[in-house]
Design an enzyme around this catalytic site. Structure first.
Site, PDB file in Angstrom:
ATOM      1  N   GLY A 166      42.774  36.582  39.930  1.00 18.22           N
ATOM      2  CA  GLY A 166      43.260  36.228  41.247  1.00 18.22           C
ATOM      3  C   GLY A 166      43.461  37.379  42.187  1.00 18.22           C
ATOM      4  O   GLY A 166      43.752  37.163  43.354  1.00 18.22           O
ATOM      5  N   CYS A 167      43.303  38.625  41.766  1.00 19.66           N
ATOM      6  CA  CYS A 167      43.710  39.733  42.616  1.00 19.66           C
ATOM      7  C   CYS A 167      42.555  40.601  43.081  1.00 19.66           C
ATOM      8  O   CYS A 167      42.551  41.055  44.213  1.00 19.66           O
ATOM      9  CB  CYS A 167      44.727  40.601  41.875  1.00 19.66           C
ATOM     10  SG  CYS A 167      46.233  39.720  41.484  1.00 19.66           S
ATOM     11  N   GLY A 168      41.576  40.887  42.225  1.00 18.80           N
ATOM     12  CA  GLY A 168      40.486  41.737  42.631  1.00 18.80           C
ATOM     13  C   GLY A 168      40.928  43.175  42.801  1.00 18.80           C
ATOM     14  O   GLY A 168      41.985  43.594  42.365  1.00 18.80           O
ATOM     15  N   SER A 212      41.257  41.085  38.115  1.00 17.69           N
ATOM     16  CA  SER A 212      41.866  39.936  37.450  1.00 17.69           C
ATOM     17  C   SER A 212      41.328  38.665  38.072  1.00 17.69           C
ATOM     18  O   SER A 212      40.588  38.696  39.041  1.00 17.69           O
ATOM     19  CB  SER A 212      43.383  39.972  37.597  1.00 17.69           C
ATOM     20  OG  SER A 212      43.752  39.641  38.921  1.00 17.69           O
ATOM     21  N   GLU A 232      41.941  38.114  47.340  1.00 22.60           N
ATOM     22  CA  GLU A 232      40.672  37.474  47.018  1.00 22.60           C
ATOM     23  C   GLU A 232      40.386  36.300  47.943  1.00 22.60           C
ATOM     24  O   GLU A 232      39.256  36.114  48.404  1.00 22.60           O
ATOM     25  CB  GLU A 232      40.668  37.003  45.560  1.00 22.60           C
ATOM     26  CG  GLU A 232      40.510  38.117  44.534  1.00 22.60           C
ATOM     27  CD  GLU A 232      39.084  38.637  44.463  1.00 22.60           C
ATOM     28  OE1 GLU A 232      38.169  37.972  44.973  1.00 22.60           O
ATOM     29  OE2 GLU A 232      38.885  39.726  43.901  1.00 22.60           O
TER      30      GLU A 232
END
Length: 356
Positions: free
Chosen positions: A186-188, A184, A290
Site C-alpha cells: 500500500g505504500c510504494g 509494500s 500509491e
C-alpha cells in the site's frame, strides 16, 4: 483454479452478555468470507513481472460487485448488515506474479470476473491498470496486449491466475525498471524521489471540473451502495468513478485499496475514457501515496476518501493539481489541496492551518 469472490467457512459465534440477540457458541454455522488468491503477470518470454493477491470473481453473468453505468442511490453503514456480520477475508494462495526480467514485486489484490471473460474481466482490468499507472502501457491501443495465459499452458493450480503482457520484453523492462527500494502493498517508494519519478511520467492534471460540496459528502455512501461483495462479506475495499453530479460510472472492489484503483483505471483504459478529467475518484479507505500516484496517472482531478490522507499523498496532490478530500463522512469533509474545485455552501474546515 479460481472459483469466485466468496466462499463459505464454518465459524463459532461468540457474544458477550448484553451484546444483543444471537446464538453465541453456535457450531457449524457457515459464514461468507472473501476469497484471496494469486494473479501473476508474466512477460512474453514467461518471466515473472509481479505477483498480486486478488479476490477472484463469479462465473460469467454473476455480476457481483458490478456497477458500470449505474448510479448508486443509497449508502450503507460502516459495518456489514445481516446475521453473518464479522466475516474475514480468506487467504487462498501465494501472491500473483508479473515477470519481466530480474526482481519480484508483490502486492495484494481482488478480482470480480470469471477467468474466460475479457471485455468484462477485472483481472485484466487490474493488470492493465497496474501496468498503465507504472508507465508500461501508454494508451488504449496497447491494452489488448494484456491477455490471460491459455489454460492448457498452465499447471492446474495456475489456471485462471496468470496474465501475460504480449509486448517486447525488452520494451517492458525499459518502461518498468526495478524499483530502487522495495514497495509494500500500500505504500510504494516514499519521499521526494517518488514525486520526482512521477514527474517523469505525468503532467499536472488539467481539468475544469467543479463539484458541489453536497455531492462530495454523499459519495462514500453511494460507493458503498455499489459494493455487492462487501455487502455479503465485509471484507473488501472499493474505488469508484463518479460524475460531477454524483452518478456512479464504475466501481471495483478488492482486498487492497490500491488494487481497486488499478482495476478502475484498467476499466477506463479499456473503455477509452482516459484521462478521467471529468470524473471524481472515491476510495473506501485511507489515501496514501500509491493511490494519489495512480489518480494522477489516470487524470482524476478530485480524490475523495472516507479516511485520512498521508502527508506524501497531499504533497503529490499539491504538485499535480489534484483536489484531496479526506474524512468524508457524516456530511463533513476536509479539503487538503486545490479547494477551488469544491463549490456551494460548505464549512471551510481546511481554510486555515494550526500555527507552528
Amino acid at each position: 483454479m479460481v472459483k469466485g469472490p466468496i466462499e463459505e467457512r464454518p465459524v463459532v459465534r461468540v457474544g458477550l452478555a448484553g451484546a444483543g440477540p444471537g446464538r453465541a457458541g453456535e457450531l457449524g454455522h457457515l459464514d461468507p468470507v472473501v476469497v484471496e488468491a494469486p494473479l501473476e503477470l508474466r512477460d512474453a518470454d514467461g518471466k515473472s513481472l509481479t505477483v498480486t493477491m486478488r479476490t477472484p470473481g463469479p462465473p460469467r453473468g454473476g455480476g457481483a460487485g458490478r456497477a458500470d453505468g449505474a448510479a448508486a442511490q443509497d449508502g450503507g453503514a460502516g459495518t456489514r448488515a445481516g446475521p453473518g456480520a464479522g466475516a474475514a477475508g480468506h487467504a487462498a494462495g501465494a501472491g500473483s506474479t508479473v515477470r519481466a526480467g530480474s526482481g519480484l514485486d508483490a502486492t495484494a489484490a481482488s478480482a470480480d470476473d470469471d477467468a474466460d471473460a475479457d471485455a468484462d474481466d477485472t483481472d485484466l482490468d487490474l493488470a492493465r491498470g497496474l501496468l498503465y499507472t507504472e508507465g508500461v502501457l501508454r494508451d488504449a491501443a496497447e491494452a489488448p496486449s494484456v491477455r490471460r495465459a491459455p489454460p492448457e499452458s498452465l499447471a492446474r493450480d495456475e489456471r485462471g491466475n496468470v496474465v501475460v503482457v504480449h509486448l517486447d520484453p525488452a520494451l517492458v523492462a525499459r518502461r518498468w525498471p526495478p524499483r530502487a527500494l522495495p514497495a509494500s502493498a500500500g505504500c510504494g517508494v516514499c519521499g521526494k524521489a517518488s514525486i520526482a519519478a512521477l514527474e517523469l511520467r505525468a503532467d499536472a492534471v488539467r481539468s475544469d471540473l467543479a463539484v458541489e460540496a453536497e455531492v462530495i459528502a454523499e459519495l462514500p455512501d453511494r460507493l458503498r451502495a455499489g459494493q455487492a461483495v462487501f455487502a455479503a462479506t465485509g471484507g473488501l475495499h472499493a474505488a469508484g468513478a463518479f460524475t460531477a453530479a454524483g452518478e456512479l460510472l464504475a466501481v471495483r472492489e478488492d482486498v487492497g485499496r490500491h488494487n481497486a484503483v488499478d482495476k478502475l483505471v484498467g476499466w477506463a483504459l479499456r473503455a477509452g475514457r482516459l484521462p478521467l478529467a471529468d470524473a471524481v475518484l472515491c476510495v473506501s479507505g485511507r489515501l496514501g501515496y500509491e493511490i494519489a500516484h495512480k489518480a494522477v496517472m489516470a487524470g482524476f482531478p478530485i480524490i475523495v476518501s472516507v479516511s485520512a490522507p498521508s502527508s506524501l499523498a497531499v504533497d503529490v496532490a499539491e504538485r499535480f493539481r489534484v483536489t484531496v478530500c479526506g474524512f468524508t463522512r457524516g456530511g463533513r469533509f476536509n479539503v487538503y489541496s486545490h479547494a477551488a474545485r469544491i463549490v456551494g455552501p460548505a464549512e471551510p474546515v481546511a481554510a486555515a492551518r494550526p500555527p507552528g
